[in-house]
Design an enzyme around this catalytic site. Structure first.
Site: not given
Length: 306
Positions: A21, A52-53, A112-113, A156, A219, A55
């Site tokens: 990724e 990745t993409y 997504g968040d 989740h 992190q 929000a």
């Protein structure tokens, strides 16, 4: 003296598969680092690489640019991430179509968040898709794509219980998901118990473990606390006192990640997804230790399958 995990190579020649990724770069310096990473990992012939993409499509153009460059300048197969945060159904469908027009045939579909920030509950766009299952359905309506979705060995954070969490995964599969990639974890027993739960629920798509090499322990620990991933005490002890020792930190990180992957191989797992953070060294080190190297039987088999 018994053999350790590191004194033997798993007898899995030609069977192991990996994917990586990346995230789209924000600056020229970050872009240079990303492409150095891509160049170094490409000879391992990964099954695919995902991009990745953000929000609400906040990285839409950068994601598309990165995917396009992977398609045009490498032999890698890109998978584009998609979310349904802060976007209407029409907007999401349009972006799916744009990626498809580029030649993308693999997606990673994520709800997504919340774009409101950490700790804020997710709220669907009034005219948008409500969850990952609906997003998968939207992709499936546009084509016969290979669609990966998220899975959560520790459930989740917003799920009331495992039953609720696994029911959502089943809905994703029913709508066309072909693979699940897990949130990162550090306790392989948790992953194994999760897969058992999933199988008992009648879900039989691959549940690919997501592996997070610890590039920066502070992190990773912070991110884990926000996404509900447990950081075992033994892991914190391994990195204790290495805040100002980057070279030793990297050595410990490669050993920890390789130990985890080799244990999973011993449990019968043959596919892994690495969260690279756009850095090649740790993913390369782990792949080397499990026998995936440029020109290896694993890399040749993956290249032939592609």
């Amino acid at each position: 003296m018994p053999q350790s995990h590191f004194s033997r190579r798993p007898d899995t020649a030609g069977k192991l598969r990996v994917s990586f990724e990346f995230f789209p770069p924000k600056t020229e310096a970050m872009e240079a680092r990303l492409w150095e990473t891509v160049t170094r990992l490409a000879p391992l012939a990964p099954d695919f690489v995902s991009v990745t993409y953000g929000a609400g499509g906040s990285t839409r153009e950068r994601t598309a640019r990165t995917v396009r460059r992977i398609l045009e300048e490498t032999t890698l197969t890109p998978a584009a991430h998609m979310t349904c945060v802060d976007a209407s159904r029409e907007d999401v469908d349009h972006v799916i179509g744009e990626f498809a027009a580029l030649g993308v045939r693999r997606f990673v579909a994520l709800r997504g968040d919340s774009s409101a920030g950490v700790g804020e509950a997710y709220k669907p766009h009034p005219g948008g898709y409500s969850n990952g299952a609906e997003l998968v359905g939207a992709m499936r309506r546009q084509g016969e794509f290979d669609i990966s979705v998220a899975a959560y060995p520790e459930k989740h954070p917003e799920s009331a219980d495992f039953a609720t969490d696994i029911d959502m995964l089943k809905r994703k599969v029913d709508n066309g998901a072909t693979r699940a990639i897990t949130q990162f974890f550090f306790d392989n027993d948790l992953y194994e118990r999760y897969v058992e739960r999933v199988r008992r629920a009648g879900i039989y798509i691959p549940i690919v473990p997501g592996i997070q090499p610890v590039h920066n322990f502070a992190q990773v620990a912070n991110f884990a606390s926000r996404c509900g991933a447990h950081v075992p005490g033994w892991l914190a002890e391994r990195f204790d006192g290495l805040e100002n020792e980057p070279q030793i930190h990297a050595l410990v990180a490669s050993a920890v990640a390789a130990e985890q992957v080799i244990d999973l191989i011993d449990r019968g797992i043959d596919e892994f997804h690495f969260y690279t953070m756009n850095r090649a060294d740790l993913a390369l080190a782990v792949c080397h230790m499990i026998g995936i190297r440029p020109g290896s039987s694993e890399a040749k088999a993956a290249s032939a399958a592609a």
